[in-house]
Every structure is written in C-alpha cells, then in structure tokens.
Design a protein around this motif. Structure first.
Motif, PDB file in Angstrom:
ATOM      1  N   TYR A 104       4.025  20.768 -18.370  1.00 22.23           N
ATOM      2  CA  TYR A 104       5.149  21.019 -19.402  1.00 22.23           C
ATOM      3  C   TYR A 104       4.363  19.899 -20.401  1.00 22.23           C
ATOM      4  CZ  TYR A 104       7.633  16.799 -18.492  1.00 22.23           C
ATOM      5  OH  TYR A 104       8.303  15.572 -17.359  1.00 22.23           O
ATOM      6  N   PHE A 105       5.911  20.611 -21.294  1.00 21.61           N
ATOM      7  CA  PHE A 105       5.413  18.903 -22.613  1.00 21.61           C
ATOM      8  C   PHE A 105       6.968  18.798 -22.586  1.00 21.61           C
ATOM      9  CE2 PHE A 105       6.233  18.308 -27.083  1.00 21.61           C
ATOM     10  CZ  PHE A 105       5.514  17.635 -27.822  1.00 21.61           C
ATOM     11  N   GLY A 106       7.352  17.644 -23.243  1.00 22.94           N
ATOM     12  CA  GLY A 106       8.879  17.490 -23.205  1.00 22.94           C
ATOM     13  C   GLY A 106       9.146  16.357 -23.900  1.00 22.94           C
ATOM     14  N   THR A 107      10.370  16.068 -24.767  1.00 17.53           N
ATOM     15  CA  THR A 107      10.869  14.594 -25.382  1.00 17.53           C
ATOM     16  C   THR A 107      11.749  13.942 -24.166  1.00 17.53           C
ATOM     17  OG1 THR A 107      12.446  15.900 -26.118  1.00 17.53           O
ATOM     18  CG2 THR A 107      10.804  16.295 -27.362  1.00 17.53           C
ATOM     19  N   GLY A 108      12.252  12.748 -24.367  1.00 16.05           N
ATOM     20  CA  GLY A 108      12.413  11.656 -23.946  1.00 16.05           C
ATOM     21  C   GLY A 108      12.879  11.137 -24.715  1.00 16.05           C
ATOM     22  N   SER A 109      12.703   9.696 -24.216  1.00 14.25           N
ATOM     23  CA  SER A 109      12.888   8.111 -25.129  1.00 14.25           C
ATOM     24  C   SER A 109      11.128   8.427 -25.559  1.00 14.25           C
ATOM     25  CB  SER A 109      13.090   7.347 -23.834  1.00 14.25           C
ATOM     26  OG  SER A 109      12.071   7.282 -22.650  1.00 14.25           O
ATOM     27  N   GLU A 110      10.404   8.847 -24.821  1.00 14.02           N
ATOM     28  CA  GLU A 110       9.002   8.955 -24.988  1.00 14.02           C
ATOM     29  C   GLU A 110       8.575  10.165 -25.634  1.00 14.02           C
ATOM     30  OE1 GLU A 110       6.661   6.231 -24.371  1.00 14.02           O
ATOM     31  OE2 GLU A 110       7.967   4.650 -25.081  1.00 14.02           O
ATOM     32  N   VAL A 111       7.496  10.752 -26.007  1.00  9.81           N
ATOM     33  CA  VAL A 111       6.436  12.352 -25.626  1.00  9.81           C
ATOM     34  C   VAL A 111       6.162  11.983 -24.105  1.00  9.81           C
ATOM     35  CG1 VAL A 111       4.962  13.922 -25.827  1.00  9.81           C
ATOM     36  CG2 VAL A 111       5.774  12.549 -27.956  1.00  9.81           C
ATOM     37  N   GLN A 112       6.784  13.162 -23.430  1.00 12.30           N
ATOM     38  CA  GLN A 112       6.430  13.756 -21.833  1.00 12.30           C
ATOM     39  C   GLN A 112       5.796  14.507 -22.026  1.00 12.30           C
ATOM     40  OE1 GLN A 112       9.748  14.355 -19.608  1.00 12.30           O
ATOM     41  NE2 GLN A 112      11.215  12.222 -20.695  1.00 12.30           N
ATOM     42  N   VAL A 113       4.596  14.787 -21.470  1.00  9.82           N
ATOM     43  CA  VAL A 113       3.764  15.482 -21.032  1.00  9.82           C
ATOM     44  C   VAL A 113       2.736  15.150 -19.678  1.00  9.82           C
ATOM     45  CG1 VAL A 113       1.329  16.160 -21.203  1.00  9.82           C
ATOM     46  CG2 VAL A 113       2.422  15.340 -22.790  1.00  9.82           C
ATOM     47  N   GLY A 114       3.114  16.752 -18.458  1.00  8.37           N
ATOM     48  CA  GLY A 114       2.700  16.607 -16.592  1.00  8.37           C
ATOM     49  C   GLY A 114       2.998  17.938 -16.148  1.00  8.37           C
ATOM     50  N   ALA A 115       3.216  17.222 -15.395  1.00 12.06           N
ATOM     51  CA  ALA A 115       3.281  18.253 -13.918  1.00 12.06           C
ATOM     52  C   ALA A 115       4.390  18.941 -13.829  1.00 12.06           C
ATOM     53  CB  ALA A 115       2.213  17.892 -12.674  1.00 12.06           C
ATOM     54  N   THR A 116       5.309  20.006 -13.671  1.00 14.41           N
ATOM     55  CA  THR A 116       5.841  20.580 -13.179  1.00 14.41           C
ATOM     56  C   THR A 116       5.886  21.944 -11.735  1.00 14.41           C
ATOM     57  OG1 THR A 116       7.971  22.066 -13.246  1.00 14.41           O
ATOM     58  CG2 THR A 116       5.499  22.319 -14.809  1.00 14.41           C
ATOM     59  N   ALA A 117       7.030  21.888 -10.883  1.00  8.03           N
ATOM     60  CA  ALA A 117       7.004  22.509 -10.100  1.00  8.03           C
ATOM     61  C   ALA A 117       8.177  23.591  -9.750  1.00  8.03           C
ATOM     62  CB  ALA A 117       6.447  22.257  -8.718  1.00  8.03           C
ATOM     63  N   GLU A 118       8.782  24.645  -9.334  1.00  9.38           N
ATOM     64  CA  GLU A 118       9.758  25.243  -8.989  1.00  9.38           C
ATOM     65  C   GLU A 118       9.153  25.472  -7.965  1.00  9.38           C
ATOM     66  OE1 GLU A 118      12.377  27.309 -11.663  1.00  9.38           O
ATOM     67  OE2 GLU A 118      11.266  28.348 -11.648  1.00  9.38           O
ATOM     68  N   VAL A 119      10.183  26.528  -6.949  1.00 12.27           N
ATOM     69  CA  VAL A 119      10.553  27.864  -5.993  1.00 12.27           C
ATOM     70  C   VAL A 119      12.172  27.801  -5.790  1.00 12.27           C
ATOM     71  CG1 VAL A 119      11.293  25.709  -3.908  1.00 12.27           C
ATOM     72  CG2 VAL A 119      10.073  27.710  -2.989  1.00 12.27           C
ATOM     73  N   GLY A 120      12.107  29.285  -5.909  1.00  6.95           N
ATOM     74  CA  GLY A 120      12.991  29.559  -5.815  1.00  6.95           C
ATOM     75  C   GLY A 120      13.270  31.262  -5.039  1.00  6.95           C
ATOM     76  N   VAL A 121      14.757  31.897  -5.055  1.00  6.15           N
ATOM     77  CA  VAL A 121      15.176  33.045  -4.407  1.00  6.15           C
ATOM     78  C   VAL A 121      15.099  33.820  -5.556  1.00  6.15           C
ATOM     79  CG1 VAL A 121      15.530  34.646  -2.536  1.00  6.15           C
ATOM     80  CG2 VAL A 121      15.210  32.095  -2.178  1.00  6.15           C
ATOM     81  N   GLU A 122      14.513  35.248  -5.544  1.00 10.98           N
ATOM     82  CA  GLU A 122      14.860  35.926  -6.851  1.00 10.98           C
ATOM     83  C   GLU A 122      15.068  37.554  -6.236  1.00 10.98           C
ATOM     84  OE1 GLU A 122      12.049  37.206 -10.289  1.00 10.98           O
ATOM     85  OE2 GLU A 122      11.457  38.577  -9.107  1.00 10.98           O
ATOM     86  N   MET A 123      17.032  37.377  -6.103  1.00 15.06           N
ATOM     87  CA  MET A 123      16.979  38.997  -5.753  1.00 15.06           C
ATOM     88  C   MET A 123      18.073  39.867  -7.034  1.00 15.06           C
ATOM     89  SD  MET A 123      19.252  37.323  -2.084  1.00 15.06           S
ATOM     90  CE  MET A 123      19.688  39.613  -2.090  1.00 15.06           C
TER      91      MET A 123
END
Length: 154
Positions: A104-123
């Motif tokens: 991911y790329f993001g903004t915050g107090s400074e520019v952010q670049v990092g890893a992201t993960a997500e788990v969920g259920v789709e019904m």
C-alpha cells in the motif's frame, strides 16, 4: 498533440473495462487504530482473474493518525491505497473466505509505503473482515481495522 493523447488514453481505458468480466465496487466503513483510534471509509474495485483469485485496489480514508495524539480537536483525514492479491476460498454456496495480501501507499504525518493484509468473510454481497497496514518506512506505523462492506456489481 495533447488532445490526441487524451483521446487515445480514454479509448484504451474504455476498451480495458469492456474486457473485464464481473467487476464490482465494494463500499467500506469501520474503525481503524494504532496509536490512535478513528473511523475509516472507502471503496475498493475488484478485477477477477478467475473464480478463486482477483486483483483488488481502492482508497481507504481514515482518521486514525498520529497528529491526533494529544489534540482531541484534530480530525485530519489520511488515506491508504492498497493493491491486494485476493484469494476467494468457497465455504458454502454463497459464502467465501477472502484472504488478501499486498502493498500500500498512504499519507500520514509522512508518506507511507508498506505491507497490508486482510482476512474476512463474504456472504452474498456483504463483507466483514479485519485488516492491517504496516508502514515499512519513516515511523513504521501499524494500523489495525475492522470493516463492513457491500458490493455493487458493475
């Protein structure tokens, strides 16, 4: 010259979207936090590659930022733009376990670049899940979120 280039880009985008099958947009909302807790909302677009795999990206706006520490009057809005490899594991006829991982790329107090993960259920068209964003540069901020989403077919 610029008009011709713009026309070619628009034609290319329309033809690319005409070849994508079963693309959907997923609206999201929830809570997110790390050092500070806040709200998040956004939308993701899903590009299916097969019945079990897709590429997903979007924009997630959130208020969980470090500038709010010590200042309860601050409502700065930051954003994250994740790009996920999304795996859909069938659980029942209308339910899937969804495992997403990527960058991911993001903004915050400074520019952010990092890893992201997500788990969920789709019904059917409803998604409930948890996600995390680990900034790999600067202050190495970690954000954790709980989301609820709804899919709209295009």
């Amino acid at each position: 010259m610029k008009k011709k280039t713009l026309v070619l880009i628009v034609i290319a985008l329309f033809s690319a979207f005409n070849h994508v099958q079963a693309t959907d947009i997923e609206a999201r909302t929830g809570i997110m936090g790390g050092d500070v807790w806040g709200l998040h909302a956004g939308a993701y677009i899903n590009f299916p590659q097969s019945a079990l795999f897709s590429i997903q990206t979007g924009v997630l706006l959130h208020t969980a930022n470090r500038s709010a520490i010590g200042n309860s009057n601050t409502w700065d809005i930051d954003f994250n733009i994740p790009v996920y490899a999304s795996f859909h594991i069938p659980l029942k006829e209308k339910a899937n376990l969804r495992l997403n991982g990527g960058a991911y790329f993001g903004t915050g107090s400074e520019v952010q670049v990092g890893a992201t993960a997500e788990v969920g259920v789709e019904m059917k068209r409803v998604f409930v899940g948890v996600n995390c964003f680990q900034n790999c540069i600067n202050e190495q901020e970690f954000l954790f979120g709980i989301s609820v989403g709804y899919k709209f077919k295009l």
